[in-house]
Scaffold this active site. Sequence first.
Site, PDB file in Angstrom:
ATOM      1  N   GLU A  49       0.864  -1.178   0.000  1.00 22.28           N
ATOM      2  CA  GLU A  49       0.000   0.000   0.000  1.00 22.28           C
ATOM      3  C   GLU A  49       0.894   1.220   0.000  1.00 22.28           C
ATOM      4  O   GLU A  49       1.780   1.343   0.842  1.00 22.28           O
ATOM      5  CB  GLU A  49      -0.835   0.047   1.281  1.00 22.28           C
ATOM      6  CG  GLU A  49      -2.101  -0.758   1.253  1.00 22.28           C
ATOM      7  CD  GLU A  49      -2.831  -0.642   2.591  1.00 22.28           C
ATOM      8  OE1 GLU A  49      -2.706   0.385   3.283  1.00 22.28           O
ATOM      9  OE2 GLU A  49      -3.520  -1.608   2.944  1.00 22.28           O
ATOM     10  N   ASP A  60      -6.286   9.067  10.572  1.00 18.31           N
ATOM     11  CA  ASP A  60      -4.932   8.627  10.914  1.00 18.31           C
ATOM     12  C   ASP A  60      -4.445   9.134  12.260  1.00 18.31           C
ATOM     13  O   ASP A  60      -4.752  10.257  12.662  1.00 18.31           O
ATOM     14  CB  ASP A  60      -3.956   9.070   9.831  1.00 18.31           C
ATOM     15  CG  ASP A  60      -4.085   8.224   8.573  1.00 18.31           C
ATOM     16  OD1 ASP A  60      -3.946   6.989   8.698  1.00 18.31           O
ATOM     17  OD2 ASP A  60      -4.344   8.784   7.500  1.00 18.31           O
TER      18      ASP A  60
END
Lengths: 266, 396
Positions: A49, A60
């Site tokens: 990724e 995040d």
Amino acid sequence: MSRIKEKFSELAAKKEKALISYIMVGFPNERATLSAVKGLVKGGADIIELGFPFSDPLADGPVIQNASTVSLEKGTKIKKFFQLVKKIRKLTDTPLVLMTYTNILYNKGYSNFISEAKKAGIDGFILPDMSIEESKEYLKAAKGNTDTIFLISPNTTKKRVKEITKVTSGFLYLVAVYGTTGIKTGIKNYTLKAIKDVKKQTQGKIPIGVGFGVSTPEDVKKYISVGVDAVIVGSAFLKLLEKTSQNQIERKITSFTKSLKKQTKI
Amino acid sequence: MKYPKGGRFGEFGGKYIPETLVPAVQELEENYLKFKNDKIFKKELDYYLKQYAGRPTPLYFAKNLTEKIGGAKIYLKREDLLHGGAHKINNTLGQALLAKKMNKKRIIAETGAGQHGVATAMACAALGMKSEVYMGYKDTIRQKLNVFRMNMLGAKVHPVKLGSKTLKDAINEAIRDWITNVENTYYLLGSAVGPHPYPVMVRDFQSVIGEEIKSQMKKLLNKNPDCVIACVGGGSNAIGTFYPLIDSSTEIIGVEAAGKGIKSGLHSATLSAGSKGVLHGMMTYLLQDKEGQITETHSISAGLDYPGVGPEHSYLKDNKRVKYHSATDSEVIDAFLLLTRTEGIIPALESAHAIADAVKVASNHKKSESIVVTLSGRGDKDVEEVQNYLDKNVKN
Ligand SMILES: Cc1ncc(COP(=O)(O)O)c(C=O)c1O
């Protein structure tokens, strides 16, 4: 067949599970990204990724937030990113998944962005703020081009898991815990239950990957032992990159990747 | 738009959120729809709005200001007289009461100028709940009086040292907290922004402003105002002012922060200078660069320092029902001093944007016409900021 799908069948034949690694491009700089990718490939990562930074990464935690800020400060841009992907494609056939936020695609137009990404060698997308309700145009643009990897959470209802599975391709991303990426909590009982339920519901029709807070070989071992098809490790790679000097990156990433990958062979 | 289907005002709005938040947002929508027409809920909210917050607020004819400008009559909707000093309490009482009905034990909020944080802390204290407030580090400094107030009211303030250290980053952190504590936490969002149903819910709670304007004008002049003007940050005091008048023939104007001038790039005029994008769970106009990265904003008023805007405003801009103007920092300081000196009313810097525009608009309107300006808050929190500005910019 997509590269991701191919990878999962290849692994199934070998009786292995997938190690999916996440790194933020341009963190701490582009050269480091290339060395890290080489290390990931050598160490045996099955899918890579690539995070593309967004100014407001609301799903995040601190590690990826910081990596996004650094990457943007270093001048990471979409065009340069696609050039980097092309370079990576020359090095490896490993499936590449782009993880970023919806606005990055929306801004260029889904169809435009996705076809450029595919041309560069991207195989799928993960957009943590894209809900299925808003996904019509995105799905249309991705159809026949790239996989669309959606996320589910331990609190996602059965009915929704069904709806989400319908539009997911590549693998289904189960967010292990309530929290942002990089959260440290240990393995929760509710996560184990969610894994069991989702496996039962999806009946092996789509691989299940678990991520968020998976950071050590022990974590990987535990999740694999309860039957997930893939584990996703992210923040731990970024932390390693943070403290490693450029000439050591490839070697250090290779050995950490190996230590994780080992646990996916049953 | 009465109740936007799927949360969409035309193409704007929606819910672009991490999956973990989907059940929470659904639960919120179900409860909001259930309680908004519930007799007991409405009665309770009405009680707090009247007896606690001080509604209805006066509609004050600003005679001195009107004479000084020499145009249309200017009326001030005095939201600055509400408990806490701003319109924010209309929304926090509504949402805190809803949270209580939903049995949520923990309330989180973001704040820019600190007014929403203060209003949250007050509503939570009154209803016996605990609150935690995220505030950009830069804002904790320029609005430190409000940080003290929140602390005293029992709210825990978390300074946010990420990104631009202002309102947008406070929202990011509040959303991260919500994702982490989704099972017991209610996110009390302070403006008509975010994923559905927040924009419509906050609008409904703030619509009391426009409803009162309508009935007060009816009593006073037996007609709707010819024009209404309100400042636009996220857009809650503005949509609350506008929405009840949307189907009338009243001219409607929203005023954004032009900071150091739109051309300078240092501003927060999202509707005047932005482009469409996705942030904080909604599709709306945003200030962003060519790559889709959100750009830093500037305004002398912390409460307008935000790169997005409520989706209903984006819709009202595109269908041209509302005109969006902007006022620069320097015009705002002039308006702040003008209102203070002519009427003895110290406006919040946010509200002074609406005053600055009203001065321009009134002089182009006939004396027989009437303009209502929503004075969204009082300016006690801003006197130090204004003094600093004056010291630096020798003006007076
Ligand atoms: C007095 C005042 N007016 C206006 C605003 C802007 O918010 P909104 O556009 O949601 O009314 C704020 C925000 O802090 C405020 O404190």
